[in-house]
Scaffold this motif. Structure first.
Motif, PDB file in Angstrom:
ATOM      1  N   ALA A  67      21.957  29.905   6.745  1.00  0.00           N
ATOM      2  CA  ALA A  67      21.931  28.696   5.924  1.00  0.00           C
ATOM      3  C   ALA A  67      23.327  28.087   5.807  1.00  0.00           C
ATOM      4  O   ALA A  67      23.477  26.885   5.636  1.00  0.00           O
ATOM      5  CB  ALA A  67      21.376  29.021   4.536  1.00  0.00           C
ATOM      6  N   MET A  68      24.358  28.919   5.896  1.00  0.00           N
ATOM      7  CA  MET A  68      25.721  28.411   5.797  1.00  0.00           C
ATOM      8  C   MET A  68      26.262  27.982   7.160  1.00  0.00           C
ATOM      9  O   MET A  68      27.435  27.611   7.279  1.00  0.00           O
ATOM     10  CB  MET A  68      26.639  29.467   5.176  1.00  0.00           C
ATOM     11  CG  MET A  68      26.324  29.766   3.711  1.00  0.00           C
ATOM     12  SD  MET A  68      26.583  28.354   2.594  1.00  0.00           S
ATOM     13  CE  MET A  68      28.362  28.482   2.296  1.00  0.00           C
ATOM     14  N   GLY A  69      25.435  28.035   8.180  1.00  0.00           N
ATOM     15  CA  GLY A  69      25.836  27.501   9.484  1.00  0.00           C
ATOM     16  C   GLY A  69      26.548  28.492  10.391  1.00  0.00           C
ATOM     17  O   GLY A  69      27.173  28.092  11.369  1.00  0.00           O
ATOM     18  N   ILE A  79      23.766  35.306   4.043  1.00  0.00           N
ATOM     19  CA  ILE A  79      23.685  33.983   4.662  1.00  0.00           C
ATOM     20  C   ILE A  79      25.063  33.362   4.833  1.00  0.00           C
ATOM     21  O   ILE A  79      25.216  32.346   5.505  1.00  0.00           O
ATOM     22  CB  ILE A  79      22.791  33.015   3.846  1.00  0.00           C
ATOM     23  CG1 ILE A  79      23.323  32.839   2.427  1.00  0.00           C
ATOM     24  CG2 ILE A  79      21.351  33.492   3.842  1.00  0.00           C
ATOM     25  CD1 ILE A  79      22.711  31.648   1.713  1.00  0.00           C
ATOM     26  N   TYR A 106      33.166  25.937  -1.475  1.00  0.00           N
ATOM     27  CA  TYR A 106      31.799  25.392  -1.539  1.00  0.00           C
ATOM     28  C   TYR A 106      31.191  25.610  -2.914  1.00  0.00           C
ATOM     29  O   TYR A 106      30.410  24.815  -3.398  1.00  0.00           O
ATOM     30  CB  TYR A 106      30.940  26.015  -0.449  1.00  0.00           C
ATOM     31  CG  TYR A 106      31.635  26.018   0.877  1.00  0.00           C
ATOM     32  CD1 TYR A 106      32.018  24.809   1.454  1.00  0.00           C
ATOM     33  CD2 TYR A 106      31.966  27.201   1.526  1.00  0.00           C
ATOM     34  CE1 TYR A 106      32.694  24.795   2.659  1.00  0.00           C
ATOM     35  CE2 TYR A 106      32.650  27.187   2.733  1.00  0.00           C
ATOM     36  CZ  TYR A 106      33.007  25.983   3.297  1.00  0.00           C
ATOM     37  OH  TYR A 106      33.681  25.961   4.477  1.00  0.00           O
ATOM     38  N   PHE A 128      20.914  29.893  13.179  1.00  0.00           N
ATOM     39  CA  PHE A 128      22.069  29.806  12.288  1.00  0.00           C
ATOM     40  C   PHE A 128      21.675  30.354  10.920  1.00  0.00           C
ATOM     41  O   PHE A 128      20.515  30.261  10.528  1.00  0.00           O
ATOM     42  CB  PHE A 128      22.512  28.346  12.095  1.00  0.00           C
ATOM     43  CG  PHE A 128      23.084  27.699  13.317  1.00  0.00           C
ATOM     44  CD1 PHE A 128      24.444  27.749  13.571  1.00  0.00           C
ATOM     45  CD2 PHE A 128      22.267  27.037  14.218  1.00  0.00           C
ATOM     46  CE1 PHE A 128      24.981  27.147  14.700  1.00  0.00           C
ATOM     47  CE2 PHE A 128      22.776  26.438  15.350  1.00  0.00           C
ATOM     48  CZ  PHE A 128      24.145  26.487  15.598  1.00  0.00           C
ATOM     49  N   THR A 175      16.758  26.755  14.304  1.00  0.00           N
ATOM     50  CA  THR A 175      16.960  25.306  14.242  1.00  0.00           C
ATOM     51  C   THR A 175      16.828  24.778  15.667  1.00  0.00           C
ATOM     52  O   THR A 175      16.807  25.565  16.618  1.00  0.00           O
ATOM     53  CB  THR A 175      18.372  24.934  13.713  1.00  0.00           C
ATOM     54  OG1 THR A 175      19.304  25.050  14.791  1.00  0.00           O
ATOM     55  CG2 THR A 175      18.800  25.824  12.554  1.00  0.00           C
ATOM     56  N   PRO A 176      16.725  23.450  15.796  1.00  0.00           N
ATOM     57  CA  PRO A 176      16.620  22.908  17.158  1.00  0.00           C
ATOM     58  C   PRO A 176      17.840  23.269  18.016  1.00  0.00           C
ATOM     59  O   PRO A 176      17.781  23.202  19.247  1.00  0.00           O
ATOM     60  CB  PRO A 176      16.545  21.390  16.924  1.00  0.00           C
ATOM     61  CG  PRO A 176      16.025  21.246  15.530  1.00  0.00           C
ATOM     62  CD  PRO A 176      16.590  22.410  14.770  1.00  0.00           C
ATOM     63  N   ARG A 177      18.948  23.641  17.384  1.00  0.00           N
ATOM     64  CA  ARG A 177      20.146  23.974  18.150  1.00  0.00           C
ATOM     65  C   ARG A 177      20.363  25.480  18.265  1.00  0.00           C
ATOM     66  O   ARG A 177      21.436  25.930  18.663  1.00  0.00           O
ATOM     67  CB  ARG A 177      21.372  23.322  17.499  1.00  0.00           C
ATOM     68  CG  ARG A 177      21.332  21.789  17.559  1.00  0.00           C
ATOM     69  CD  ARG A 177      22.697  21.191  17.300  1.00  0.00           C
ATOM     70  NE  ARG A 177      23.188  21.463  15.954  1.00  0.00           N
ATOM     71  CZ  ARG A 177      24.344  22.046  15.695  1.00  0.00           C
ATOM     72  NH1 ARG A 177      25.138  22.437  16.664  1.00  0.00           N
ATOM     73  NH2 ARG A 177      24.710  22.235  14.443  1.00  0.00           N
ATOM     74  N   LEU A 210       6.153  34.540   6.924  1.00  0.00           N
ATOM     75  CA  LEU A 210       6.319  33.952   5.586  1.00  0.00           C
ATOM     76  C   LEU A 210       4.986  34.033   4.840  1.00  0.00           C
ATOM     77  O   LEU A 210       3.928  33.843   5.422  1.00  0.00           O
ATOM     78  CB  LEU A 210       6.776  32.501   5.693  1.00  0.00           C
ATOM     79  CG  LEU A 210       8.237  32.298   6.114  1.00  0.00           C
ATOM     80  CD1 LEU A 210       8.564  30.819   6.214  1.00  0.00           C
ATOM     81  CD2 LEU A 210       9.198  32.986   5.152  1.00  0.00           C
ATOM     82  N   PRO A 211       5.065  34.300   3.536  1.00  0.00           N
ATOM     83  CA  PRO A 211       3.836  34.556   2.777  1.00  0.00           C
ATOM     84  C   PRO A 211       2.963  33.315   2.612  1.00  0.00           C
ATOM     85  O   PRO A 211       3.450  32.205   2.498  1.00  0.00           O
ATOM     86  CB  PRO A 211       4.354  35.027   1.419  1.00  0.00           C
ATOM     87  CG  PRO A 211       5.733  34.483   1.318  1.00  0.00           C
ATOM     88  CD  PRO A 211       6.268  34.421   2.706  1.00  0.00           C
ATOM     89  N   GLU A 212       1.658  33.555   2.607  1.00  0.00           N
ATOM     90  CA  GLU A 212       0.688  32.503   2.318  1.00  0.00           C
ATOM     91  C   GLU A 212      -0.051  32.911   1.058  1.00  0.00           C
ATOM     92  O   GLU A 212      -0.211  34.098   0.786  1.00  0.00           O
ATOM     93  CB  GLU A 212      -0.327  32.406   3.468  1.00  0.00           C
ATOM     94  CG  GLU A 212       0.298  32.024   4.793  1.00  0.00           C
ATOM     95  CD  GLU A 212      -0.552  32.475   5.977  1.00  0.00           C
ATOM     96  OE1 GLU A 212      -1.657  32.982   5.757  1.00  0.00           O
ATOM     97  OE2 GLU A 212      -0.066  32.324   7.109  1.00  0.00           O
ATOM     98  N   CYS A 225      10.585  41.829   3.863  1.00  0.00           N
ATOM     99  CA  CYS A 225       9.562  41.312   2.954  1.00  0.00           C
ATOM    100  C   CYS A 225       8.160  41.368   3.576  1.00  0.00           C
ATOM    101  O   CYS A 225       7.962  40.983   4.725  1.00  0.00           O
ATOM    102  CB  CYS A 225       9.845  39.858   2.595  1.00  0.00           C
ATOM    103  SG  CYS A 225      11.491  39.575   1.991  1.00  0.00           S
TER     104      CYS A 225
END
Lengths: 299, 223
Positions: A187-189, A150, A117, A185, A180-182, A241-243, A277
């Motif tokens: 990022a690499m699945g 990942i 990859y 996972f 994910t909807p499935r 996640l930061p705002e 984090c």
């Protein structure tokens, strides 16, 4: 102090610490410098952060070595400092942690993509992890904490490298899963079940998840981990996640919000619960208290 | 099997190129593209109905979480193998570029996997990419956008400690009076739509697949 594996085997639920990067920045560290150079230039800051987490109730204190593998340091032209940085990062916190907690040595991703990859040979990544882990173990740590992975193959290489350096060092391996909807996972699945199988086979003593998107998603990840893992579990969640609010980064999840979900993690059998984090000493203090509150009364 | 032809174009061959690209088979893609060009299929058709068509499917499936990063990376490698053959034959202006996008990871941040993926996907969708690399100062983004007449500047950050630097780029675009010509899009693991709104970026994309759709919208290309 009793070792990590013995304490967990005896039924202890341990409290991890919180974030290090943001704590360093809050003390004036400039973004862009490799955060790992703090070990060489300002070891006192590391001792101060370790103290704040111990005081808040952490059982494990993470070393500031997330990006201290030679491949990660290379991006800042610091690969030749690998041994010095890892050694100094452990020494900086050892006097503070001694007798009060365990030193968990952070090992983060290489920042490279493996063949086919990307362009990096697996052996190069393996050697990079091995060099960092050898330096950490030689200095003296209580566990190797492979985190924020990942790519399952890269995580496997890191666990295998730790095992090649030492048969006995406790190895923790955690990955970052996205919803994910499935299902969940990386990022690499890679899914949770496969991660458990591969990391345990490579020799990890504890598996789990860190970073991610908040404590509620982590409870779901922990449920999947509990279904598939045969070893104790570790969860170190982000405070969401930061705002950006008025020029300042703000993490949405308060100590109380995170602590309210700690019971669910304890019920799932998670053995180490900490932050990632956006979490600081106050999150750790709340998590610690929630662990104590949720312990089942002895019968 | 009956071969389908469109004028003098072997549609099936082009579909096979698209399929091989989706399989991430760079050797097969190169061989098929060479054959298509040798057969006299116009280079624009090879690009549009072969390579770009395949990459479109990859982008859609990635966005739908049917496939993951490894599949995209292999498809990107196959795309590049095809483009290496196609590009020298493209006369400037013959196949209109969809526009120029300046990309980079913001100052203080040396992470590039996500940014590279966005570059690949956008290039796959027909955009001209100026990739500045990592640890890029705000002024460098703006200067590159002006020098290359870019329609879009894309900012990447992996670290929560560096994402704040995105605001500096967005502000600088506005200060230089470029906001009507240069649109800003932000992305990266810690970045959210709320963050993009707060700093005044024109757009946010949550992954490389959606980045293509969002950039198309920014430059006014219909989906």
């Amino acid at each position: 102090m009793t070792g990590l594996i013995e304490r967990i085997a005896a039924g202890s639920i341990l409290c991890g610490d919180g974030a290090w990067g943001s704590q360093l920045m809050a003390r004036g560290f400039v973004p862009g410098d490799s955060l790992e150079t703090a070990a060489l230039t300002q070891p006192g800051l590391l001792a101060e952060i370790a103290e704040s987490y111990l005081e808040a109730g952490a059982d494990l204190v993470t070393t500031n070595t997330f990006g201290a593998s030679p491949l990660a340091l290379e991006r800042h032209g610091l690969a030749d400092q690998t041994e010095a940085i890892n050694h100094a990062a452990v020494e900086a916190i050892r006097p503070v942690v001694a007798g009060r907690g365990l030193i968990s040595a952070s090992v983060g991703p290489s920042g490279r993509l493996l063949l086919p990859y990307g362009e990096t040979e697996p052996g190069v990544v393996f050697d990079s992890f091995k060099r960092q882990i050898r330096a950490l173990i030689r200095t003296g740590i209580d566990a190797i904490f492979i985190e924020t992975m990942i790519d399952l193959e890269e995580a496997r290489l890191a666990v295998a490298a730790a095992r090649e350096v030492s048969d006995t060092v406790p190895v923790i391996a955690t990955m970052t899963f996205n919803r994910t909807p499935r299902g969940f996972f990386t990022a690499m699945g890679n899914d949770v079940e496969r991660a458990c199988i591969v990391l345990e086979a490579a020799g990890a003593d504890l598996v789990g998840s860190n970073c991610g998107n908040g404590i509620e998603a982590m409870v779901e990840v922990a449920r999947e981990l509990a279904a598939h893992s045969r070893v104790p579990l570790v969860i170190q969640a982000n405070a969401g996640l930061p705002e950006q609010r008025g020029g300042e980064l703000h993490y949405p999840e308060s100590p109380a919000f995170m602590a309210a979900r700690v019971g669910a993690l304890v019920d799932l059998g998670v053995a180490i619960i900490g932050g990632c984090c956006g979490t600081g000493p106050e999150h750790v203090r709340a998590i610690r208290a929630a662990i104590e509150d949720h312990r089942k009364p002895a019968r | 099997m009956v071969r389908r032809w469109l004028g003098r174009i072997d549609v099936e061959l082009l579909e096979t190129i698209a399929a091989a690209l989706q399989d991430g088979d760079h050797v097969k893609v190169a061989a098929l593209v060479r054959r298509a060009l040798d057969d006299g299929i116009p280079v624009g058709e090879v690009l549009d109905r072969g390579l770009l068509a395949g990459m479109d499917v990859i982008g859609t499936r990635f966005g739908a979480h049917e496939i993951f990063l490894p599949d995209v990376l292999l498809a990107a490698r196959a795309m590049k193998a095809g483009m290496d053959l196609v590009k020298p034959l493209l006369v400037t202006g013959q196949t209109p570029s969809r526009g120029t996008v300046v990309l980079g990871t913001v100052q203080g941040d040396v992470h590039d996997i996500g940014k590279n993926l966005v570059a690949t996907m956008l290039a796959g969708a027909g955009f001209e990419i100026i990739d500045l690399g990592t640890d890029i100062a705000p002024a460098a983004f703006v200067e590159a956008a002006v020098a290359n007449e870019a329609a879009v500047v894309g900012l990447s950050a992996l670290l929560t400690t560096t994402m704040a630097g995105m605001r500096d780029v967005v502000d600088l675009v506005r200060e230089r009076g470029l906001a009507d010509r240069v649109r800003t899009i932000v992305g990266g693991a810690p970045v959210t739509q709320a963050f993009a709104d707060e700093i005044g970026a024109d757009a946010y994309a949550w992954d490389a697949g959606s980045a293509v759709e969002v950039v198309k919208q920014l430059v006014g290309i219909p989906p």
